[in-house]
Scaffold this motif. Structure first.
Motif, short mmCIF file in Angstrom:
data_model
loop_
_atom_site.label_atom_id
_atom_site.label_comp_id
_atom_site.label_asym_id
_atom_site.label_seq_id
_atom_site.Cartn_x
_atom_site.Cartn_y
_atom_site.Cartn_z
N LEU A 56 -22.29 -87.77 18.61
CA LEU A 56 -21.19 -87.05 19.26
C LEU A 56 -21.45 -86.93 20.76
CD1 LEU A 56 -18.55 -85.50 19.23
CD2 LEU A 56 -19.85 -83.45 18.54
N ALA A 57 -22.68 -86.62 21.14
CA ALA A 57 -23.01 -86.54 22.57
C ALA A 57 -22.76 -87.89 23.25
CB ALA A 57 -24.46 -86.10 22.75
N ASN A 58 -23.12 -88.98 22.58
CA ASN A 58 -22.87 -90.31 23.13
C ASN A 58 -21.38 -90.57 23.29
OD1 ASN A 58 -25.63 -90.76 23.18
ND2 ASN A 58 -25.63 -92.09 21.38
N LEU A 59 -20.59 -90.20 22.28
CA LEU A 59 -19.13 -90.37 22.36
C LEU A 59 -18.56 -89.58 23.52
CD1 LEU A 59 -16.80 -91.72 20.54
CD2 LEU A 59 -16.37 -89.36 19.84
N LEU A 60 -19.01 -88.34 23.68
CA LEU A 60 -18.51 -87.49 24.76
C LEU A 60 -18.98 -87.98 26.12
CD1 LEU A 60 -18.89 -83.98 23.07
CD2 LEU A 60 -16.81 -85.38 23.31
N THR A 61 -20.15 -88.60 26.19
CA THR A 61 -20.63 -89.18 27.45
C THR A 61 -19.73 -90.35 27.86
OG1 THR A 61 -22.91 -88.50 27.06
CG2 THR A 61 -22.58 -90.35 28.57
N ALA A 62 -19.37 -91.20 26.90
CA ALA A 62 -18.46 -92.31 27.19
C ALA A 62 -17.10 -91.78 27.63
CB ALA A 62 -18.33 -93.21 25.97
N LEU A 63 -16.62 -90.74 26.96
CA LEU A 63 -15.34 -90.13 27.32
C LEU A 63 -15.39 -89.55 28.73
CD1 LEU A 63 -12.48 -89.15 26.64
CD2 LEU A 63 -13.53 -87.19 25.48
N ALA A 64 -16.46 -88.85 29.06
CA ALA A 64 -16.60 -88.27 30.40
C ALA A 64 -16.65 -89.36 31.47
CB ALA A 64 -17.85 -87.40 30.47
N ALA A 65 -17.32 -90.47 31.17
CA ALA A 65 -17.39 -91.57 32.12
C ALA A 65 -16.01 -92.17 32.39
CB ALA A 65 -18.35 -92.65 31.61
N ALA A 66 -15.11 -92.03 31.42
CA ALA A 66 -13.73 -92.51 31.59
C ALA A 66 -12.84 -91.45 32.22
CB ALA A 66 -13.16 -92.93 30.23
N GLY A 67 -13.44 -90.28 32.54
CA GLY A 67 -12.68 -89.21 33.18
C GLY A 67 -12.09 -88.20 32.23
N GLY A 68 -12.51 -88.23 30.97
CA GLY A 68 -11.94 -87.34 29.97
C GLY A 68 -12.82 -86.17 29.59
N HIS A 69 -12.25 -85.30 28.79
CA HIS A 69 -12.92 -84.10 28.29
C HIS A 69 -12.75 -84.05 26.77
CE1 HIS A 69 -13.22 -82.67 32.41
NE2 HIS A 69 -11.96 -83.05 32.55
N PRO A 70 -13.58 -83.29 26.08
CA PRO A 70 -13.45 -83.21 24.62
C PRO A 70 -12.04 -82.84 24.16
CG PRO A 70 -15.52 -82.24 25.27
CD PRO A 70 -14.76 -82.54 26.54
N SER A 71 -11.36 -81.99 24.91
CA SER A 71 -10.00 -81.58 24.52
C SER A 71 -9.01 -82.72 24.61
CB SER A 71 -9.54 -80.40 25.38
OG SER A 71 -9.51 -80.78 26.75
N ASP A 72 -9.37 -83.83 25.24
CA ASP A 72 -8.49 -85.00 25.34
C ASP A 72 -8.55 -85.87 24.09
OD1 ASP A 72 -7.69 -84.36 27.98
OD2 ASP A 72 -9.47 -85.33 28.79
N LEU A 73 -9.51 -85.62 23.20
CA LEU A 73 -9.63 -86.43 21.98
C LEU A 73 -8.42 -86.20 21.08
CD1 LEU A 73 -13.41 -85.93 21.17
CD2 LEU A 73 -12.29 -88.11 21.76
N ALA A 74 -7.74 -87.27 20.74
CA ALA A 74 -6.61 -87.19 19.83
C ALA A 74 -7.01 -87.62 18.42
CB ALA A 74 -5.45 -88.04 20.33
N ARG A 75 -8.00 -88.52 18.32
CA ARG A 75 -8.41 -89.07 17.04
C ARG A 75 -9.89 -89.39 17.06
NH1 ARG A 75 -7.48 -89.88 11.75
NH2 ARG A 75 -8.15 -91.89 11.03
N VAL A 76 -10.60 -89.02 16.00
CA VAL A 76 -12.01 -89.39 15.82
C VAL A 76 -12.18 -89.83 14.37
CG1 VAL A 76 -14.39 -88.53 15.69
CG2 VAL A 76 -12.95 -87.88 17.61
#
Length: 132
Positions: A56-76
């Motif tokens: 999960l930390a790795n997924l959120l790191t990739a998301l942050a690198a793309a400019g996103g935040h956990p609240s931006d996740l629509a699907r996991v």
């Protein structure tokens, strides 16, 4: 993103996920599957909860690198080698999720798989995020 989390009362209570997420935004980010790999490419963590936290930390790191935040996740989607073990640790995994990603749950699914790319990996997470 302005997500709307939809949990109809006719369906079972959504615990740790949302039945549907409607999202509007200007950019969609597709997140590759993440396992419990460390920076050197080795799977870390002996237990499923330890591996879940790292994945999960790795997924959120990739998301942050793309400019996103956990609240931006629509699907996991979670791919688990042992679904029964995942269910047995569900409460602990939920605590990890809330600590790292908060209480805004995306639409989620857990899929049982025979094995993952790295044979030591117990699970893998991928996702879709919608950024403003």
């Amino acid at each position: 993103m302005s997500p709307e989390r939809i949990n109809p009362p006719e369906l079972s209570p959504a615990t740790g996920f949302s039945h549907a997420v409607s999202a509007t935004g200007s950019r969609i980010v597709f997140l590759a599957g993440q396992t419990a790999l460390d920076g050197s490419g080795k799977v870390v963590g002996d237990s499923l909860p330890e591996q879940f936290e790292r994945a999960l930390a790795n997924l959120l790191t990739a998301l942050a690198a793309a400019g996103g935040h956990p609240s931006d996740l629509a699907r996991v989607t979670v791919y688990a080698v042992d679904v029964e073990a995942y269910r047995a640790h569900a409460a602990e995994l939920g605590r990890v999720w809330r600590r790292l990603a908060g209480r805004d749950y995306p639409a989620m699914a857990v899929v049982g798989v025979v094995r993952l790319w790295d044979t030591e990996a117990q699970l893998e997470l991928d996702g879709i995020a919608v950024l403003p």
